[in-house]
Scaffold this motif. Structure first.
Motif, PDB file in Angstrom:
ATOM      1  N   ILE A  29       0.912  -1.210   0.219  1.00 58.19           N
ATOM      2  CA  ILE A  29       0.058  -0.209   0.024  1.00 58.19           C
ATOM      3  C   ILE A  29       0.794   1.324  -0.111  1.00 58.19           C
ATOM      4  O   ILE A  29       0.564   2.224  -0.591  1.00 58.19           O
ATOM      5  CB  ILE A  29      -0.998  -0.014   1.064  1.00 58.19           C
ATOM      6  CG1 ILE A  29      -1.797  -1.213   1.171  1.00 58.19           C
ATOM      7  CG2 ILE A  29      -1.789   1.226   1.157  1.00 58.19           C
ATOM      8  CD1 ILE A  29      -2.699  -1.564  -0.023  1.00 58.19           C
ATOM      9  N   ARG A  30       2.069   1.233   0.701  1.00 61.31           N
ATOM     10  CA  ARG A  30       3.015   2.358   0.854  1.00 61.31           C
ATOM     11  C   ARG A  30       3.466   2.714  -0.519  1.00 61.31           C
ATOM     12  O   ARG A  30       3.679   3.766  -1.114  1.00 61.31           O
ATOM     13  CB  ARG A  30       3.775   2.238   1.793  1.00 61.31           C
ATOM     14  CG  ARG A  30       3.330   2.447   3.230  1.00 61.31           C
ATOM     15  CD  ARG A  30       4.300   1.834   4.377  1.00 61.31           C
ATOM     16  NE  ARG A  30       5.520   2.566   4.474  1.00 61.31           N
ATOM     17  CZ  ARG A  30       6.397   2.377   5.508  1.00 61.31           C
ATOM     18  NH1 ARG A  30       6.275   1.359   6.470  1.00 61.31           N
ATOM     19  NH2 ARG A  30       7.395   3.376   5.662  1.00 61.31           N
ATOM     20  N   GLU A  33       1.076   4.127  -2.775  1.00 58.65           N
ATOM     21  CA  GLU A  33       0.682   5.759  -2.496  1.00 58.65           C
ATOM     22  C   GLU A  33       1.958   6.456  -3.015  1.00 58.65           C
ATOM     23  O   GLU A  33       1.680   7.540  -3.503  1.00 58.65           O
ATOM     24  CB  GLU A  33       0.764   5.838  -0.877  1.00 58.65           C
ATOM     25  CG  GLU A  33      -0.521   5.336  -0.310  1.00 58.65           C
ATOM     26  CD  GLU A  33      -0.472   5.295   1.189  1.00 58.65           C
ATOM     27  OE1 GLU A  33       0.602   5.528   1.832  1.00 58.65           O
ATOM     28  OE2 GLU A  33      -1.676   4.744   1.838  1.00 58.65           O
ATOM     29  N   ARG A  36       1.391   7.016  -6.721  1.00 58.37           N
ATOM     30  CA  ARG A  36       0.100   7.879  -6.657  1.00 58.37           C
ATOM     31  C   ARG A  36       0.856   9.439  -6.876  1.00 58.37           C
ATOM     32  O   ARG A  36       0.329  10.135  -7.623  1.00 58.37           O
ATOM     33  CB  ARG A  36      -0.772   7.501  -5.628  1.00 58.37           C
ATOM     34  CG  ARG A  36      -2.180   8.370  -6.032  1.00 58.37           C
ATOM     35  CD  ARG A  36      -2.994   8.329  -4.849  1.00 58.37           C
ATOM     36  NE  ARG A  36      -3.492   6.698  -4.880  1.00 58.37           N
ATOM     37  CZ  ARG A  36      -3.727   6.097  -3.909  1.00 58.37           C
ATOM     38  NH1 ARG A  36      -3.171   6.626  -2.627  1.00 58.37           N
ATOM     39  NH2 ARG A  36      -4.179   4.840  -3.797  1.00 58.37           N
ATOM     40  N   GLU A  37       1.457   9.631  -5.888  1.00 62.28           N
ATOM     41  CA  GLU A  37       2.076  11.016  -5.578  1.00 62.28           C
ATOM     42  C   GLU A  37       2.817  11.349  -6.995  1.00 62.28           C
ATOM     43  O   GLU A  37       2.263  12.490  -7.455  1.00 62.28           O
ATOM     44  CB  GLU A  37       3.152  11.017  -4.322  1.00 62.28           C
ATOM     45  CG  GLU A  37       2.525  11.111  -3.225  1.00 62.28           C
ATOM     46  CD  GLU A  37       1.614  12.233  -2.615  1.00 62.28           C
ATOM     47  OE1 GLU A  37       2.007  13.361  -3.072  1.00 62.28           O
ATOM     48  OE2 GLU A  37       0.434  12.027  -2.180  1.00 62.28           O
ATOM     49  N   ASN A 112      -3.883   1.914  -8.651  1.00 58.70           N
ATOM     50  CA  ASN A 112      -4.975   2.341  -7.775  1.00 58.70           C
ATOM     51  C   ASN A 112      -6.059   1.347  -7.897  1.00 58.70           C
ATOM     52  O   ASN A 112      -6.775   1.097  -6.505  1.00 58.70           O
ATOM     53  CB  ASN A 112      -5.513   3.589  -8.503  1.00 58.70           C
ATOM     54  CG  ASN A 112      -4.479   4.828  -8.198  1.00 58.70           C
ATOM     55  OD1 ASN A 112      -3.674   4.896  -7.440  1.00 58.70           O
ATOM     56  ND2 ASN A 112      -4.730   5.979  -8.861  1.00 58.70           N
ATOM     57  N   GLU A 115      -5.433  -1.355  -5.491  1.00 58.76           N
ATOM     58  CA  GLU A 115      -5.552  -1.322  -4.051  1.00 58.76           C
ATOM     59  C   GLU A 115      -6.830  -1.485  -3.767  1.00 58.76           C
ATOM     60  O   GLU A 115      -7.044  -1.947  -2.772  1.00 58.76           O
ATOM     61  CB  GLU A 115      -4.836   0.392  -3.867  1.00 58.76           C
ATOM     62  CG  GLU A 115      -4.939   0.591  -2.364  1.00 58.76           C
ATOM     63  CD  GLU A 115      -4.702   1.980  -2.091  1.00 58.76           C
ATOM     64  OE1 GLU A 115      -4.480   2.456  -1.367  1.00 58.76           O
ATOM     65  OE2 GLU A 115      -4.759   2.618  -3.167  1.00 58.76           O
TER      66      GLU A 115
END
Length: 550
Positions: A29-30, A33, A36-37, A112, A115
């Motif tokens: 998940i990290r 993320e 995603r940034e 995404n 996730e």
């Protein structure tokens, strides 16, 4: 009884300074993320109406661009998972020259939706397996969605059909002018009978500030932003050219020596031998018929004097890369020795002229229209340096797209049309698949929706309305050539507007995006060693010596 202090797990396994993140810490998940940034950062630059970014790199240089490859290259990314994705975009840039932002955006969207699947309880291995099945089906279906081909590379319109959409994605509004320049340059250096020999380095860009983009031109040959060293500035007849990579000057010894002079006559005779030797060398070059000397290193004042005496034009080209390319233009061999060249080592050039362009004096090596030149130069004009740099990047993408065209001349519909067709077909494929695999396949299909949505959003359209119209159009059998109209409020026929995507570029981008996605998903632990190097100098001054514990 002594007190036993709790220690971190694996504290005795690695050296001090190691960091470890496992699946228990939510490392997948990290990673998603973190990706995603960076995706949110570059996805607003996607498409013809994409926003530009101002990037200041570590050297203080300012870049104003919407090119994802340039943005990612200048950002110092240290996250290991994001580096995997950046590596995939670099590979796309290297192989196809275009589609770097597509790889980044699609991979980010695939992560995404992955996730969401993880939160539903699906195992990462099942998601990877589903994505692998979906990408195999996608690549097989792309061949059935071909709408056009570009077979004859000697025709202007056939080349422009491929180059114009690539340029429009970076320089929307100026794509007609830029694509015309690129096609003219490609036609000069591309041999239609042997297209596999095409080299992107054969097309050079010279940026001269001033005037505007429509005044740019293509020259069959090379342009150097400097004047000749001698008084001879122009040669209008076909002349022989010789290239030297060594310094053209009086030879010097490696050791120091002392000369004892007894009278004034000895002083006068001291340098005569060297002068006669240099004069003899220039005379031999002139007797061989050479009227142009290109030097890759320094040229002495005395040598220039004798070259002026024999009316020989001398130009210094300090760049070895440029020297190699101008050798290709003239068909000559660079010489590492001074002296008269052999007949097979001499090249020829039709016209050499020195003229002023926008306040800059340039030297132009131009070949005849009938001769085959292996180098073309695009002289770009513009108001600011940042504008010229961005146009140069779009030209580079346009030239690189020819590599993909040579690999495969098949064309797919652009403007988000191909993505809509893939969504429809992948969803049907997912419905037919049994078991849990249909979930990741359907989510894989949904990830393609991000492309037309971004095209609509960056153009200022209502993305929900645009997507609903696109879904409705592609539900019909004859609607596969309809895409997002960024100038209007509806849909556009890509065949009428000439908006195409290369099959080779699109399939390569999809494969790279999925490969990077599955690699990131398969990571369940990150172990980072302590950075190499000594102690870091503190930014704030403090009392005592910084490397002592005081």
């Amino acid at each position: 009884m002594s007190l036993k202090l709790p220690q971190a797990p694996n504290s005795g396994l690695f050296k001090q300074g190691y960091q470890a993140y496992s699946s228990a810490d939510g490392v997948v998940i990290r990673n998603i993320e973190a990706v995603r940034e960076i995706t949110l950062m570059v996805q607003t630059s996607f498409g013809p109406c994409g926003r530009q970014k101002i990037v200041v790199n570590k050297m203080g240089r300012v870049f104003i661009t919407s090119d994802a490859a340039t943005i990612l290259e200048q950002l110092e990314i240290i996250h290991p998972a994001v580096k995997i994705l950046v590596g995939a975009t670099k590979q796309q840039e290297f192989e196809m020259g275009d589609g770097t932002n597509f790889v980044m955006v699609l991979a980010g969207e695939l992560l995404n939706v992955a996730e969401k699947l993880i939160s539903l309880g699906l195992n990462v291995s099942e998601i990877i397996q589903g994505y692998t099945m979906a990408v195999k089906y996608t690549l097989s279906q792309l061949n059935d969605l071909i709408v056009d081909t570009s077979t004859d590379l000697s025709l202007f319109e056939q080349l422009r059909k491929v180059i114009k959409p690539v340029v429009a994605s970076k320089q929307y509004g100026s794509e007609d002018i830029i694509s015309k320049l690129v096609v003219e340059a490609v036609q000069i250096v591309l041999n239609p009978n042997r297209p596999q020999n095409f080299n992107v380095d054969s097309i050079r860009v010279v940026k001269i500030m001033g005037a505007s983009l429509p005044t740019s031109e293509v020259i069959k040959g090379m342009v150097f932003p400097r004047e000749p060293e001698t008084t001879v500035k122009n040669i209008n007849t076909k002349s022989k050219v010789v290239f030297f990579t060594c310094p053209i000057d009086i030879s010097t010894t490696e050791t120091k020596g002392t000369v004892l002079l007894h009278n004034a006559q000895e002083m006068l005779d001291f340098t005569k031998g060297e002068e006669q030797q240099l004069d003899q060398m220039c005379k031999e070059i002139n007797d061989s018929g050479v009227k142009v000397v290109v030097a890759g290193s320094s040229v002495g004042d005395l040598a220039l004097h004798y070259f002026n005496k024999y009316d020989i034009l001398v130009l210094k080209v300090p760049s070895k890369f440029d020297l190699r390319r101008v050798c290709q233009v003239c068909g000559a061999t660079p010489l590492p020795r001074l002296g008269a060249p052999m007949p097979e080592e001499v090249g020829s050039i039709a016209v050499i002229e020195t003229k002023e362009i926008g306040g800059d004096r340039v030297t132009i090596f131009r070949q005849d229209e009938d001769s085959i030149s292996r180098t073309a130069t695009i002289v770009l004009r513009g108001a600011t340096q940042n504008t010229l740099d961005d146009i140069e990047r779009s030209i580079d993408d346009g030239v690189n797209s020819i590599k993909g065209l040579i690999k495969d001349d098949k064309l797919l519909p652009g403007a988000g049309a191909i993505e809509m067709e893939l969504i429809k077909q992948l969803t049907q494929y997912g419905e037919k698949t049994s078991g849990l695999m249909q979930l990741p396949i359907k989510q894989f299909a949904k990830a393609f929706e991000v492309i037309p949505r971004l095209l609509a959003e960056t153009a200022g359209l209502d993305s929900t309305e645009a997507l609903s119209k696109l879904y409705a159009a592609h539900s019909d059998v004859n609607g596969k050539c309809l895409g997002i109209d960024i100038d209007g409020d509806g849909l556009v026929d890509i065949k009428q507007e000439g908006i195409y995507d290369l099959l080779s570029s699109k399939s390569n981008a999809i494969a790279l995006a999925v490969e990077a996605t599955t690699t990131i998903l398969s990571v369940d632990q990150i172990i980072m060693a302590k950075r190499a190097g000594g102690p870091v100098i503190p930014k704030q001054p403090r009392a005592g010596n910084w490397d002592q514990d005081d």
